[in-house]
Design a protein around this motif. Structure first.
Motif, PDB file in Angstrom:
ATOM      1  N   ASP A  67       0.763  -1.081  -0.323  1.00  0.00           N
ATOM      2  CA  ASP A  67       0.260  -0.073  -0.378  1.00  0.00           C
ATOM      3  C   ASP A  67       0.804   1.524   0.085  1.00  0.00           C
ATOM      4  O   ASP A  67       1.474   1.812   1.165  1.00  0.00           O
ATOM      5  CB  ASP A  67      -1.824   0.141   1.394  1.00  0.00           C
ATOM      6  CG  ASP A  67      -2.071   1.337   1.455  1.00  0.00           C
ATOM      7  OD1 ASP A  67      -1.863   1.759   0.104  1.00  0.00           O
ATOM      8  OD2 ASP A  67      -2.610   1.496   2.501  1.00  0.00           O
ATOM      9  N   LEU A  68       1.192   1.987  -1.638  1.00  0.00           N
ATOM     10  CA  LEU A  68       2.062   3.200  -1.234  1.00  0.00           C
ATOM     11  C   LEU A  68       1.400   3.903  -0.904  1.00  0.00           C
ATOM     12  O   LEU A  68       0.618   5.023  -1.306  1.00  0.00           O
ATOM     13  CB  LEU A  68       2.778   3.471  -2.837  1.00  0.00           C
ATOM     14  CG  LEU A  68       3.644   1.783  -2.865  1.00  0.00           C
ATOM     15  CD1 LEU A  68       3.648   2.035  -4.083  1.00  0.00           C
ATOM     16  CD2 LEU A  68       4.261   0.857  -2.824  1.00  0.00           C
ATOM     17  N   GLY A  69       2.284   5.143  -0.092  1.00  0.00           N
ATOM     18  CA  GLY A  69       1.436   5.999   0.337  1.00  0.00           C
ATOM     19  C   GLY A  69       0.366   5.686   0.644  1.00  0.00           C
ATOM     20  O   GLY A  69      -0.892   6.098   0.978  1.00  0.00           O
ATOM     21  N   CYS A  70       0.378   5.053   2.435  1.00  0.00           N
ATOM     22  CA  CYS A  70      -0.176   4.456   2.919  1.00  0.00           C
ATOM     23  C   CYS A  70      -1.213   5.716   4.521  1.00  0.00           C
ATOM     24  O   CYS A  70      -2.029   5.067   4.978  1.00  0.00           O
ATOM     25  CB  CYS A  70       0.120   3.395   3.981  1.00  0.00           C
ATOM     26  SG  CYS A  70       0.933   3.471   4.892  1.00  0.00           S
ATOM     27  N   GLY A  71      -1.113   6.960   4.767  1.00  0.00           N
ATOM     28  CA  GLY A  71      -1.060   8.183   5.325  1.00  0.00           C
ATOM     29  C   GLY A  71      -1.034   7.055   7.063  1.00  0.00           C
ATOM     30  O   GLY A  71       0.221   6.563   7.003  1.00  0.00           O
ATOM     31  N   TYR A  72      -2.215   6.764   7.428  1.00  0.00           N
ATOM     32  CA  TYR A  72      -2.160   6.734   8.787  1.00  0.00           C
ATOM     33  C   TYR A  72      -2.204   5.190   8.710  1.00  0.00           C
ATOM     34  O   TYR A  72      -2.689   4.917   9.961  1.00  0.00           O
ATOM     35  CB  TYR A  72      -3.484   7.250   9.439  1.00  0.00           C
ATOM     36  CG  TYR A  72      -3.597   8.917   9.352  1.00  0.00           C
ATOM     37  CD1 TYR A  72      -2.322   9.170  10.867  1.00  0.00           C
ATOM     38  CD2 TYR A  72      -4.058   9.259   8.443  1.00  0.00           C
ATOM     39  CE1 TYR A  72      -1.936  10.178  10.692  1.00  0.00           C
ATOM     40  CE2 TYR A  72      -4.044  10.752   8.643  1.00  0.00           C
ATOM     41  CZ  TYR A  72      -2.842  11.495   9.977  1.00  0.00           C
ATOM     42  OH  TYR A  72      -3.003  12.732   9.933  1.00  0.00           O
ATOM     43  N   GLY A  73      -1.937   4.520   7.974  1.00  0.00           N
ATOM     44  CA  GLY A  73      -2.571   2.983   7.400  1.00  0.00           C
ATOM     45  C   GLY A  73      -3.839   2.451   7.831  1.00  0.00           C
ATOM     46  O   GLY A  73      -4.156   1.041   7.735  1.00  0.00           O
ATOM     47  N   PHE A  74      -4.907   3.001   7.707  1.00  0.00           N
ATOM     48  CA  PHE A  74      -6.245   2.408   7.632  1.00  0.00           C
ATOM     49  C   PHE A  74      -6.142   1.846   6.691  1.00  0.00           C
ATOM     50  O   PHE A  74      -7.082   0.364   7.302  1.00  0.00           O
ATOM     51  CB  PHE A  74      -6.938   4.467   7.412  1.00  0.00           C
ATOM     52  CG  PHE A  74      -7.151   5.299   7.844  1.00  0.00           C
ATOM     53  CD1 PHE A  74      -6.463   5.535   9.969  1.00  0.00           C
ATOM     54  CD2 PHE A  74      -7.399   6.561   7.846  1.00  0.00           C
ATOM     55  CE1 PHE A  74      -7.016   6.206  10.365  1.00  0.00           C
ATOM     56  CE2 PHE A  74      -7.751   7.434   8.415  1.00  0.00           C
ATOM     57  CZ  PHE A  74      -7.144   7.429   9.609  1.00  0.00           C
ATOM     58  N   PHE A  75      -5.988   1.217   5.573  1.00  0.00           N
ATOM     59  CA  PHE A  75      -5.923   0.449   4.342  1.00  0.00           C
ATOM     60  C   PHE A  75      -5.509  -0.084   4.300  1.00  0.00           C
ATOM     61  O   PHE A  75      -6.050  -1.444   4.753  1.00  0.00           O
ATOM     62  CB  PHE A  75      -6.094   0.995   2.817  1.00  0.00           C
ATOM     63  CG  PHE A  75      -6.665   0.867   2.123  1.00  0.00           C
ATOM     64  CD1 PHE A  75      -8.460   0.254   1.663  1.00  0.00           C
ATOM     65  CD2 PHE A  75      -5.638  -0.481   0.644  1.00  0.00           C
ATOM     66  CE1 PHE A  75      -8.610  -0.950   1.466  1.00  0.00           C
ATOM     67  CE2 PHE A  75      -7.172  -0.575  -0.214  1.00  0.00           C
ATOM     68  CZ  PHE A  75      -8.220  -1.120   0.451  1.00  0.00           C
ATOM     69  N   ALA A  76      -4.452  -0.146   4.694  1.00  0.00           N
ATOM     70  CA  ALA A  76      -3.217  -1.375   4.923  1.00  0.00           C
ATOM     71  C   ALA A  76      -4.061  -2.405   6.284  1.00  0.00           C
ATOM     72  O   ALA A  76      -3.983  -3.317   6.157  1.00  0.00           O
ATOM     73  CB  ALA A  76      -2.205  -0.728   5.133  1.00  0.00           C
ATOM     74  N   ASN A  77      -4.000  -1.876   7.704  1.00  0.00           N
ATOM     75  CA  ASN A  77      -4.730  -2.696   8.672  1.00  0.00           C
ATOM     76  C   ASN A  77      -5.616  -3.290   7.740  1.00  0.00           C
ATOM     77  O   ASN A  77      -6.217  -4.582   8.111  1.00  0.00           O
ATOM     78  CB  ASN A  77      -4.647  -1.147   9.844  1.00  0.00           C
ATOM     79  CG  ASN A  77      -3.836  -0.906  10.123  1.00  0.00           C
ATOM     80  OD1 ASN A  77      -2.768  -2.255  10.116  1.00  0.00           O
ATOM     81  ND2 ASN A  77      -3.293  -0.099  10.744  1.00  0.00           N
ATOM     82  N   LEU A  78      -6.662  -2.205   7.543  1.00  0.00           N
ATOM     83  CA  LEU A  78      -8.394  -3.050   6.874  1.00  0.00           C
ATOM     84  C   LEU A  78      -7.403  -4.341   6.231  1.00  0.00           C
ATOM     85  O   LEU A  78      -8.456  -5.362   6.226  1.00  0.00           O
ATOM     86  CB  LEU A  78      -9.124  -2.396   5.969  1.00  0.00           C
ATOM     87  CG  LEU A  78     -10.215  -2.141   5.588  1.00  0.00           C
ATOM     88  CD1 LEU A  78     -11.272  -3.387   6.887  1.00  0.00           C
ATOM     89  CD2 LEU A  78     -11.606  -0.934   4.526  1.00  0.00           C
ATOM     90  N   LEU A  79      -6.980  -3.899   4.894  1.00  0.00           N
ATOM     91  CA  LEU A  79      -6.766  -5.607   4.203  1.00  0.00           C
ATOM     92  C   LEU A  79      -6.270  -6.654   4.758  1.00  0.00           C
ATOM     93  O   LEU A  79      -6.226  -7.726   4.658  1.00  0.00           O
ATOM     94  CB  LEU A  79      -5.782  -4.845   3.279  1.00  0.00           C
ATOM     95  CG  LEU A  79      -5.553  -4.435   2.426  1.00  0.00           C
ATOM     96  CD1 LEU A  79      -4.580  -3.745   1.141  1.00  0.00           C
ATOM     97  CD2 LEU A  79      -7.113  -4.825   1.219  1.00  0.00           C
ATOM     98  N   GLY A  80      -5.086  -6.182   5.719  1.00  0.00           N
ATOM     99  CA  GLY A  80      -4.267  -7.742   6.668  1.00  0.00           C
ATOM    100  C   GLY A  80      -5.686  -7.991   7.564  1.00  0.00           C
ATOM    101  O   GLY A  80      -5.512  -9.197   8.228  1.00  0.00           O
TER     102      GLY A  80
END
Ligand SMILES: C[S@@+](CC[C@H](N)C(=O)[O-])C[C@H]1O[C@@H](n2cnc3c(N)ncnc32)[C@H](O)[C@@H]1O
Length: 205
Positions: free
Chosen positions: A45-58
């Motif tokens: 997740d490139l340019g993930c900011g606060y990680g909202f989407f990366a954490n949702l994906l995980g």
């Protein structure tokens, strides 16, 4: 409990970030985009900011090995919320050296880069980093419907005072992806019920 709620709960009691995740989860199509990401494999997740989407994906699939990349120290300090299959690194996404990804996500990132040329260079690199058959998922702002586009520009201009934004129309995105040898598999309008003109592009290497 839904994965969206689980993700929001990770960011409880974090002041403005807690407020911001509610605002983002209200209008940005994280839930729809999540369904378009492979359920397993190496996901960047490139340019993930606060990680909202990366954490949702995980949280949504334990078989995903998710890496969020972000160059803002301030945002990154909130990103790692202990989801075991999600990691974060502090790097410039234009200088990444990872390879063999199953999917690369650029969620509201391209129009924040410094030029249209920089977008093209980044996408060219993304192509090299993907496995054959890997997916590129780009969430961007469309110029239609016009009133939603103008509303989105106003929000961007308020949140990022003094910045310039490099939007593209759907036609321009398709031309760009195809020029870089991606196959455009699906284009999903994602602005239903919200006043911002989100659109999701799903491309394949
Ligand atoms: C609008 S935010 C979107 C954040 C996240 N993708 C999301 O949807 O929640 C754009 C992010 O891209 C990051 N960004 C922009 N250029 C970058 C670069 N060259 N390297 C790393 N991060 C970058 C910004 O710091 C910002 O956090």
């Amino acid at each position: 409990m839904s994965e969206i709620r689980k993700t929001r709960r990770l960011y409880r009691n974090l002041g403005y970030v807690t407020v911001f995740i509610y605002f983002r989860f209200f209008h940005a199509p994280y839930d729809l985009a999540e369904t378009l990401v492979p359920r397993q494999g190496k996901i960047m997740d490139l340019g993930c900011g606060y990680g909202f989407f990366a954490n949702l994906l995980g949280l949504a699939s334990k078989k995903r090995d998710v890496m969020g990349v972000e160059f803002s120290d301030r945002k990154l300090q909130y990103a790692d919320q202990g989801v075991e299959n999600v990691r974060f690194i502090n790097e410039d996404i234009t200088k990444l050296t990872v390879i063999d990804c199953d999917a690369i996500i650029l969620f509201h990132v391209l129009h924040h880069l410094h030029s249209h040329n920089q977008q093209q260079r980044l996408l060219k690199e993304a192509y090299k980093k993907l496995k054959k058959g890997g997916k590129l998922i780009v969430v961007e702002i469309d110029n239609k419907p016009l009133w939603k586009f103008l509303f989105t520009v106003a929000i961007d201009a308020t949140l990022y005072i003094g910045n310039w934004f490099y939007y593209r129309t759907e036609k321009q995105f398709i031309e760009l992806f195809e020029r870089l040898d991606f196959t455009v598999e699906k284009i999903v309008p994602a602005h239903r019920f919200v006043p911002l003109s989100h659109k999701i592009y799903v491309c394949r290497k």
